[in-house]
Design an enzyme around this catalytic site. Sequence first.
Site, PDB file in Angstrom:
ATOM      1  N   SER A  23       0.808  -1.224   0.000  1.00 59.59           N
ATOM      2  CA  SER A  23       0.000   0.000   0.000  1.00 59.59           C
ATOM      3  C   SER A  23       0.841   1.274   0.000  1.00 59.59           C
ATOM      4  O   SER A  23       0.542   2.202  -0.758  1.00 59.59           O
ATOM      5  CB  SER A  23      -0.966  -0.007   1.184  1.00 59.59           C
ATOM      6  OG  SER A  23      -1.922  -1.031   1.031  1.00 59.59           O
ATOM      7  N   LYS A  72      -9.172  -6.320  10.336  1.00 60.98           N
ATOM      8  CA  LYS A  72     -10.317  -5.941   9.498  1.00 60.98           C
ATOM      9  C   LYS A  72     -11.671  -6.161  10.175  1.00 60.98           C
ATOM     10  O   LYS A  72     -12.639  -5.477   9.846  1.00 60.98           O
ATOM     11  CB  LYS A  72     -10.274  -6.696   8.170  1.00 60.98           C
ATOM     12  CG  LYS A  72      -9.179  -6.231   7.223  1.00 60.98           C
ATOM     13  CD  LYS A  72      -9.300  -6.943   5.884  1.00 60.98           C
ATOM     14  CE  LYS A  72      -8.306  -6.412   4.881  1.00 60.98           C
ATOM     15  NZ  LYS A  72      -8.512  -7.004   3.539  1.00 60.98           N
ATOM     16  N   ASN A  93     -11.710  -2.320   5.524  1.00 57.87           N
ATOM     17  CA  ASN A  93     -10.301  -2.139   5.159  1.00 57.87           C
ATOM     18  C   ASN A  93      -9.931  -0.674   4.937  1.00 57.87           C
ATOM     19  O   ASN A  93      -8.769  -0.359   4.728  1.00 57.87           O
ATOM     20  CB  ASN A  93      -9.943  -2.969   3.915  1.00 57.87           C
ATOM     21  CG  ASN A  93     -10.469  -2.359   2.627  1.00 57.87           C
ATOM     22  OD1 ASN A  93     -11.456  -1.626   2.633  1.00 57.87           O
ATOM     23  ND2 ASN A  93      -9.821  -2.671   1.516  1.00 57.87           N
ATOM     24  N   ASN A 133     -13.059 -20.320   1.702  1.00 55.02           N
ATOM     25  CA  ASN A 133     -14.168 -19.747   2.467  1.00 55.02           C
ATOM     26  C   ASN A 133     -13.660 -18.910   3.639  1.00 55.02           C
ATOM     27  O   ASN A 133     -14.232 -18.911   4.719  1.00 55.02           O
ATOM     28  CB  ASN A 133     -15.118 -20.855   2.952  1.00 55.02           C
ATOM     29  CG  ASN A 133     -14.413 -21.936   3.744  1.00 55.02           C
ATOM     30  OD1 ASN A 133     -13.308 -22.349   3.401  1.00 55.02           O
ATOM     31  ND2 ASN A 133     -15.030 -22.406   4.806  1.00 55.02           N
ATOM     32  N   GLY A 134     -12.574 -18.166   3.380  1.00 54.34           N
ATOM     33  CA  GLY A 134     -12.022 -17.268   4.384  1.00 54.34           C
ATOM     34  C   GLY A 134     -12.499 -15.840   4.185  1.00 54.34           C
ATOM     35  O   GLY A 134     -13.506 -15.586   3.516  1.00 54.34           O
ATOM     36  N   ALA A 136     -11.217 -13.321   2.434  1.00 53.14           N
ATOM     37  CA  ALA A 136     -11.202 -12.825   1.049  1.00 53.14           C
ATOM     38  C   ALA A 136     -12.423 -13.314   0.282  1.00 53.14           C
ATOM     39  O   ALA A 136     -12.970 -12.593  -0.561  1.00 53.14           O
ATOM     40  CB  ALA A 136      -9.917 -13.268   0.352  1.00 53.14           C
TER      41      ALA A 136
END
Length: 288
Positions: A23, A72, A93, A133-134, A136
Amino acid sequence: MPLITGKTKLLGVIGDPVEHSLSPVMHNAVIDHLNLNYIYVPFAVKPEDLRTAIAGLEAIGVVGFNLTIPHKQTIIPLLSTISETAQLVGAVNTVWRTETGWSGTNTDVHGFLAPLKRLNLPWSQVSPVILGNGGAARAVVVGCYEMGCRQISVVGRTKEKLDHFYQSWQNTPIQEALRVYLWEDLPQLVSKTQLLINTTPLGMSPHIDQSPVDLTVMKKLQPGAIAYDLIYTPNPTLFLKEAQQQGAIIIDGLEMLAQQGALALSIWIKQSVPVEIMSQSLRDYLNL
């Protein structure tokens, strides 16, 4: 890098760890390009220090900040308001200062959708298959639903986690469109899907010689289908290479990263942001 003065405004990202975050690279590239008096810096914040850190950011006048793992979800109770998108995803986020405190949203959904929207497909007729299935996967599910997909299949390795994932969408319109499957169902799903999305870390360093989909299964992918990997390095991943060999359209995670960052920066500086500068800064930094 712009000259830092007493008038320079502060942006940043908080995480634990945070030293690998890209970032600062892409945000400061755009800040420099637009000749803005801002600076974007990484802050390493441990989970137990989050509340203190947020109070500190407020006290020193930080304009806004991003969050990465593991903050998050835990940031949400510390915010005065969060967007509907962030509520659905269950994660924030991007945070910015308001008169009533901090507000938050989730720009990952926008980032995920941006390269797909350019394809102008009849999305209501597309049934995506999402690997993993997390956290993200949640942003991807919301994105697919917002795009108009009527059936969204999520594939995981353990029934308990899949059941929990499915139940977490209770009382939302998304649950009606959602289907969950175990990994052994993948061959049948891959053969029918027009959009296959990897949200797992399989394929990242140090496992760059691995793919979440066996080659025998990938060979069932229809030519012209879309394979989308949220991973951006290596570029391309084995998952994308093997999908491309089957005639798939491939999308890597680099544009998602740049697009979600551009939306966040536009919220903070209240002007449009050149996404291509963000993308190019990442490609230059990663030698892509």
